[in-house]
Motif scaffolding. Structure first.
Motif, mmCIF file in Angstrom:
data_model
loop_
_atom_site.group_PDB
_atom_site.id
_atom_site.type_symbol
_atom_site.label_atom_id
_atom_site.label_comp_id
_atom_site.label_asym_id
_atom_site.label_seq_id
_atom_site.Cartn_x
_atom_site.Cartn_y
_atom_site.Cartn_z
ATOM 1 N N LEU A 391 -27.319 9.102 11.988
ATOM 2 C CA LEU A 391 -26.737 7.758 11.971
ATOM 3 C C LEU A 391 -26.592 7.255 10.544
ATOM 4 C CD1 LEU A 391 -25.752 5.259 13.467
ATOM 5 C CD2 LEU A 391 -28.143 4.483 13.618
ATOM 6 N N ALA A 392 -27.629 7.492 9.712
ATOM 7 C CA ALA A 392 -27.574 7.050 8.314
ATOM 8 C C ALA A 392 -26.439 7.739 7.573
ATOM 9 C CB ALA A 392 -28.911 7.324 7.626
ATOM 10 N N THR A 393 -26.228 9.027 7.855
ATOM 11 C CA THR A 393 -25.146 9.760 7.202
ATOM 12 C C THR A 393 -23.790 9.221 7.623
ATOM 13 O OG1 THR A 393 -26.496 11.766 7.062
ATOM 14 C CG2 THR A 393 -24.118 12.033 6.871
ATOM 15 N N PHE A 394 -23.624 8.960 8.932
ATOM 16 C CA PHE A 394 -22.353 8.420 9.432
ATOM 17 C C PHE A 394 -22.046 7.071 8.789
ATOM 18 C CE2 PHE A 394 -20.194 5.519 12.350
ATOM 19 C CZ PHE A 394 -19.009 6.193 12.565
ATOM 20 N N ILE A 395 -23.034 6.166 8.799
ATOM 21 C CA ILE A 395 -22.819 4.835 8.232
ATOM 22 C C ILE A 395 -22.561 4.932 6.730
ATOM 23 C CG2 ILE A 395 -23.922 2.609 7.760
ATOM 24 C CD1 ILE A 395 -25.402 2.918 10.416
ATOM 25 N N GLY A 396 -23.326 5.815 6.057
ATOM 26 C CA GLY A 396 -23.125 5.983 4.622
ATOM 27 C C GLY A 396 -21.734 6.489 4.293
ATOM 28 N N ALA A 397 -21.267 7.519 5.027
ATOM 29 C CA ALA A 397 -19.937 8.073 4.780
ATOM 30 C C ALA A 397 -18.854 7.031 5.047
ATOM 31 C CB ALA A 397 -19.720 9.302 5.656
ATOM 32 N N LEU A 398 -19.042 6.229 6.090
ATOM 33 C CA LEU A 398 -18.066 5.196 6.433
ATOM 34 C C LEU A 398 -18.015 4.108 5.365
ATOM 35 C CD1 LEU A 398 -16.144 3.740 8.416
ATOM 36 C CD2 LEU A 398 -18.186 2.801 9.538
ATOM 37 N N THR A 399 -19.178 3.571 4.991
ATOM 38 C CA THR A 399 -19.207 2.456 4.049
ATOM 39 C C THR A 399 -18.784 2.884 2.645
ATOM 40 O OG1 THR A 399 -21.570 2.857 3.684
ATOM 41 C CG2 THR A 399 -20.974 1.211 5.319
ATOM 42 N N ILE A 400 -19.137 4.097 2.253
ATOM 43 C CA ILE A 400 -18.726 4.581 0.931
ATOM 44 C C ILE A 400 -17.211 4.652 0.841
ATOM 45 C CG2 ILE A 400 -18.639 6.642 -0.533
ATOM 46 C CD1 ILE A 400 -21.568 7.129 0.218
ATOM 47 N N LEU A 401 -16.575 5.214 1.864
ATOM 48 C CA LEU A 401 -15.118 5.346 1.837
ATOM 49 C C LEU A 401 -14.450 3.978 1.840
ATOM 50 C CD1 LEU A 401 -12.803 7.343 1.779
ATOM 51 C CD2 LEU A 401 -12.762 7.299 4.271
ATOM 52 N N LEU A 402 -14.971 3.053 2.645
ATOM 53 C CA LEU A 402 -14.375 1.723 2.684
ATOM 54 C C LEU A 402 -14.575 0.994 1.357
ATOM 55 C CD1 LEU A 402 -15.298 0.433 6.265
ATOM 56 C CD2 LEU A 402 -13.067 1.166 5.425
ATOM 57 N N ARG A 403 -15.795 1.073 0.820
ATOM 58 C CA ARG A 403 -16.083 0.361 -0.429
ATOM 59 C C ARG A 403 -15.242 0.886 -1.581
ATOM 60 N NH1 ARG A 403 -21.114 1.581 -0.902
ATOM 61 N NH2 ARG A 403 -20.961 3.065 -2.614
ATOM 62 N N GLU A 404 -15.143 2.210 -1.673
ATOM 63 C CA GLU A 404 -14.393 2.799 -2.776
ATOM 64 C C GLU A 404 -12.889 2.789 -2.522
ATOM 65 O OE1 GLU A 404 -16.010 3.479 -5.421
ATOM 66 O OE2 GLU A 404 -17.976 3.203 -4.499
ATOM 67 N N GLY A 405 -12.498 2.820 -1.245
ATOM 68 C CA GLY A 405 -11.081 2.958 -0.934
ATOM 69 C C GLY A 405 -10.295 1.672 -0.937
ATOM 70 N N VAL A 406 -10.943 0.550 -0.630
ATOM 71 C CA VAL A 406 -10.202 -0.707 -0.499
ATOM 72 C C VAL A 406 -9.562 -1.113 -1.830
ATOM 73 C CG1 VAL A 406 -10.495 -3.189 -0.151
ATOM 74 C CG2 VAL A 406 -11.448 -1.587 1.499
ATOM 75 N N GLU A 407 -10.283 -0.944 -2.948
ATOM 76 C CA GLU A 407 -9.716 -1.326 -4.245
ATOM 77 C C GLU A 407 -8.448 -0.533 -4.544
ATOM 78 O OE1 GLU A 407 -12.552 -0.992 -7.339
ATOM 79 O OE2 GLU A 407 -13.940 -2.439 -6.470
ATOM 80 N N ALA A 408 -8.523 0.780 -4.365
ATOM 81 C CA ALA A 408 -7.351 1.616 -4.609
ATOM 82 C C ALA A 408 -6.221 1.256 -3.654
ATOM 83 C CB ALA A 408 -7.718 3.088 -4.461
ATOM 84 N N LEU A 409 -6.594 0.989 -2.414
ATOM 85 C CA LEU A 409 -5.589 0.642 -1.408
ATOM 86 C C LEU A 409 -4.842 -0.634 -1.793
ATOM 87 C CD1 LEU A 409 -4.422 1.274 1.413
ATOM 88 C CD2 LEU A 409 -6.205 -0.187 2.361
ATOM 89 N N LEU A 410 -5.551 -1.629 -2.277
ATOM 90 C CA LEU A 410 -4.915 -2.892 -2.654
ATOM 91 C C LEU A 410 -3.895 -2.684 -3.773
ATOM 92 C CD1 LEU A 410 -7.981 -5.326 -2.568
ATOM 93 C CD2 LEU A 410 -6.082 -5.203 -0.941
ATOM 94 N N VAL A 411 -4.240 -1.838 -4.747
ATOM 95 C CA VAL A 411 -3.308 -1.573 -5.852
ATOM 96 C C VAL A 411 -2.050 -0.884 -5.332
ATOM 97 C CG1 VAL A 411 -2.978 -0.319 -8.014
ATOM 98 C CG2 VAL A 411 -5.158 -1.459 -7.558
ATOM 99 N N VAL A 412 -2.240 0.164 -4.529
ATOM 100 C CA VAL A 412 -1.091 0.924 -4.025
ATOM 101 C C VAL A 412 -0.228 0.072 -3.106
ATOM 102 C CG1 VAL A 412 -0.410 2.900 -2.616
ATOM 103 C CG2 VAL A 412 -2.276 3.133 -4.271
ATOM 104 N N VAL A 413 -0.855 -0.700 -2.215
ATOM 105 C CA VAL A 413 -0.092 -1.548 -1.290
ATOM 106 C C VAL A 413 0.699 -2.600 -2.061
ATOM 107 C CG1 VAL A 413 -0.339 -3.343 0.465
ATOM 108 C CG2 VAL A 413 -1.542 -1.169 0.729
ATOM 109 N N ALA A 414 0.092 -3.163 -3.097
ATOM 110 C CA ALA A 414 0.805 -4.166 -3.898
ATOM 111 C C ALA A 414 2.065 -3.560 -4.519
ATOM 112 C CB ALA A 414 -0.113 -4.722 -4.981
ATOM 113 N N MET A 415 1.965 -2.330 -5.044
ATOM 114 C CA MET A 415 3.132 -1.674 -5.639
ATOM 115 C C MET A 415 4.188 -1.370 -4.584
ATOM 116 S SD MET A 415 1.757 0.890 -8.641
ATOM 117 C CE MET A 415 0.536 1.743 -7.664
ATOM 118 N N LEU A 416 3.762 -0.852 -3.438
ATOM 119 C CA LEU A 416 4.721 -0.523 -2.377
ATOM 120 C C LEU A 416 5.438 -1.771 -1.877
ATOM 121 C CD1 LEU A 416 2.626 2.060 -0.316
ATOM 122 C CD2 LEU A 416 4.523 2.538 -1.872
ATOM 123 N N ALA A 417 4.654 -2.838 -1.656
ATOM 124 C CA ALA A 417 5.267 -4.071 -1.170
ATOM 125 C C ALA A 417 6.239 -4.639 -2.198
ATOM 126 C CB ALA A 417 4.173 -5.089 -0.854
#
Length: 651
Positions: A391-417
């Protein structure tokens, strides 16, 4: 000759030699080395009391007068030598425990009580006056066997039964290392101490001329002689099927300090014997856990304090930085998923410790080091295997990807939009190519970090720091430009007449670079986090967390693109300019923090909370960098508004 314990009538000579030897140390070694040597000698005395007292007293009666006299002398000498150690917070408590040990020995107390007190005091001593208690790498048992036959078999016998060719002529007789009753109370570190220093008054000589690796190999091999193949097979099965042994003995440091008898307090007696037999014969199974634990950090912290005490403040600072980059940073991802508040405490304590090394006095540094060692002990407990690992591994993998991915996603989405609003679908391919190539580069990074080379903590922090600052500068410029256009009006005419010609090939490749850097800096950190989380048996929970995180990021991207498409053009540019400027402030803080953690920039602690999502770190440098970027944003936005008003009034 070989490995032997103290004889019945040699205690007083041994004590005299110890005291005499300690009196000579100060003229030949540094103060730190002298302290280290004294602490080890005290530890060895306490271990003798813990193990050998049962042979002197039974049922409140003395069974061997000479051995009982030795136990009294050892307990008194340990107390006396403790008083000579440098003053530190906690020393008085150690002296109280030493006095209690001396009293219970004098009172002919139960051997179990004496052993518990002596071992507990030895552990507390090692924590307050730290010295290495485990090998840096798993010992080579084959090498240990060769050394034993060459150096020890003549006295102890080929199988360690105490029946070597020279045994009959020796007094006291060599210890039968195969004797289970005696061996179950002896730790590997105790054997290492005997191998290194010998035992005065016996035929047992020290092997200090052997390398540290050889002495550990010899100690480990000697520690296997009281077990047979059946014990080792049973231990291997238990280690594979049960998590309890892995929780009880998480790394090499725990193994070297744990005797079979002590392990039986955590497991049942038969399981303790089997697990001890398996791990002593196969220490490599713990090497990976040791690398993941904080033993390297603790060792580097001890070395940094010793360097400071020796007058080398610069060397102490470098060792403290190594304690973070090489010892703690590799376990950060796993610890952050299990106990994030503890992870943040340790990071803050590491920063404070380095700052004290630069300007604080020795007493302050010692206190900070002890606090850090205590926190690292807590980290080791949090990192030990548990039933909730999946369970700790699942939650860790999920939160790490969300925490690190949202910033990059916002930059890319802003450019695409932005490009869609500008009706420049021909340039979209450059942005998509940028983030796709970044993902592919992340895959290559994972392969390199896993199979070819180890990515150092400094390299990781430098990569993250410089890429964050690059992205911050670019986003700051883009944010100010977008805000200027958002307050200027006449969007449709501008987009059709100006923007189309402005988006040439050079600009398109620039957008590709921005998309690549924004995504790769997050992928780089995520890959290293996942590599640290990946262990045998947790692959599926990690992949499940990765899949769930990717799905959530996709959903967030869809919602953002749909929302931006429905916004009027003026509102879109206003919202986008605020978002991009905010990201620039966040990345400025993260970039400076990364360069600080790599040791490239100094760190001055500041009493503020750490908020990762906002890039806020408790230091003056990161805070001032973010304040500077915020000031630039506010000044630029105010200038844009004033310029727009002037245009309206002139029109």
């Amino acid at each position: 000759m070989g490995i032997s314990m103290i004889g019945q009538a040699t205690g007083r000579m041994f004590i005299a030699m110890v005291v005499f030897g300690l009196s000579l140390i100060g003229g030949h070694v540094s103060a730190a080395e002298q302290e280290d040597s004294k602490a080890k000698q005290i530890w060895q005395l306490l271990d003798y009391v813990a193990v050998d007292y049962s042979g002197a007293v039974a049922n409140d009666m003395v069974v061997k007068d000479t051995e009982y006299a030795e136990m009294q002398e050892f307990a008194a000498t340990a107390e006396r030598q403790l008083a000579d150690l440098p003053n530190r917070d906690g020393k008085d408590a150690l002296l109280q425990r030493a006095a209690e040990l001396r009293r219970v020995v004098s009172a002919k107390a139960d051997p179990n009580q004496v052993a518990q007190l002596a071992h507990g005091l030895a552990g507390a001593l090692q924590k307050l006056y730290p010295f290495p208690v485990a090998p840096r790498i798993a010992p080579n048992l084959a090498r240990g066997a060769q050394l034993f036959q060459a150096q020890c078999a003549a006295c102890h016998g080929p199988q360690g039964k105490g029946d070597g060719q020279l045994a009959a002529s020796l007094e006291p007789k060599p210890t039968a290392l195969s004797n289970r009753a005696r061996a179950k109370d002896r730790s590997l570190f105790a054997l290492y101490q005997v191998v290194s220093n010998g035992v005065q008054g016996t035929a047992m000589q020290g092997f200090s001329k052997l390398s540290e690796e050889d002495r550990w190999a010899l100690a480990f091999f000697a520690g296997t002689l009281s077990y047979d193949g059946n014990d080792r097979a049973a231990g291997a099965q238990l280690w594979k099927e049960s998590k309890a042994p892995r929780q009880a003995v998480p790394d090499l440091s725990a193994l070297t300090q744990t005797s079979e008898h002590a392990l039986a307090e955590k497991l049942d007696a038969s399981s303790a014997a089997a697990v001890t037999a398996h791990l002593r014969a196969n220490p490599a199974v713990l090497a990976e856990n040791s690398a993941r634990g904080t033993s390297i950090a603790k060792m580097k912290l001890a070395e940094s304090l010793a360097a400071l005490q020796g007058g080398d403040r610069q060397g102490a600072t470098k060792l403290a930085l190594s304690a973070y980059l090489d010892g703690f940073e590799p376990v950060e991802p796993a610890l952050a998923t299990r106990n994030r508040p503890l992870f943040e405490k340790i990071e803050a304590a590491m920063i404070s410790y380095r700052a004290l090394l630069a300007a604080g006095d020795v007493a302050e540094v010692q206190k900070a080091q002890q606090n850090l060692l205590s926190l690292l002990d807590d980290a080791d407990k949090a990192l030990s295997p548990s039933e909730d690992d999946a369970l700790a591994t699942f939650i860790g993998a999920l939160t790490i990807l969300l925490r690190e991915g949202v910033e990059a996603l916002l930059v890319v989405v802003a450019m695409l939009a932005f490009l869609k609003k500008a009706e420049r679908n021909d340039v979209l391919v450059y942005v998509h190519a940028g983030w796709v190539v970044a993902l592919l580069a992340g895959g290559v990074t994972w392969g390199v970090a896993t199979y070819l080379v180890s990515v150092s903590g400094a390299s990781r922090e430098l990569t993250e720091g410089f890429s964050s600052l690059f992205a911050a500068v670019v986003l700051l410029a883009v944010g100010m430009w977008m805000h200027q256009k958002s307050v200027a009006g006449r969007w449709q005419i501008y987009l059709k007449e100006k923007l189309s010609s402005a988006l040439n090939k050079r600009t398109a490749w620039f957008l590709f670079s921005l998309a690549f850097v924004a995504v790769y800096r997050e992928v780089f950190e995520t890959v290293l986090f996942y590599a640290a989380l990946w262990t045998e048996g947790n692959g599926w929970p990690l992949l499940a967390g990765l899949g769930a995180g990717a799905a959530l990021l996709g959903l967030i991207a869809f919602v953002l693109l749909r929302t931006s498409a429905r916004l009027p053009i003026g509102q879109f540019f206003a919202a986008s300019s605020l978002l991009v400027a905010s990201l620039a402030i966040v990345l400025a803080g993260k970039g400076i923090a990364g360069l600080q953690e790599a040791g490239l920039l100094p760190t001055s602690p500041l009493a503020i909370p750490r908020i990762d999502v906002l890039g806020i770190h408790p230091s003056w440098q990161t805070t001032l960098a973010q304040v500077a970027v915020l000031a630039i944003v506010l000044i630029a936005f105010a200038a844009n508004v004033r310029s727009a008003r002037n245009l309206v009034s002139e029109g």
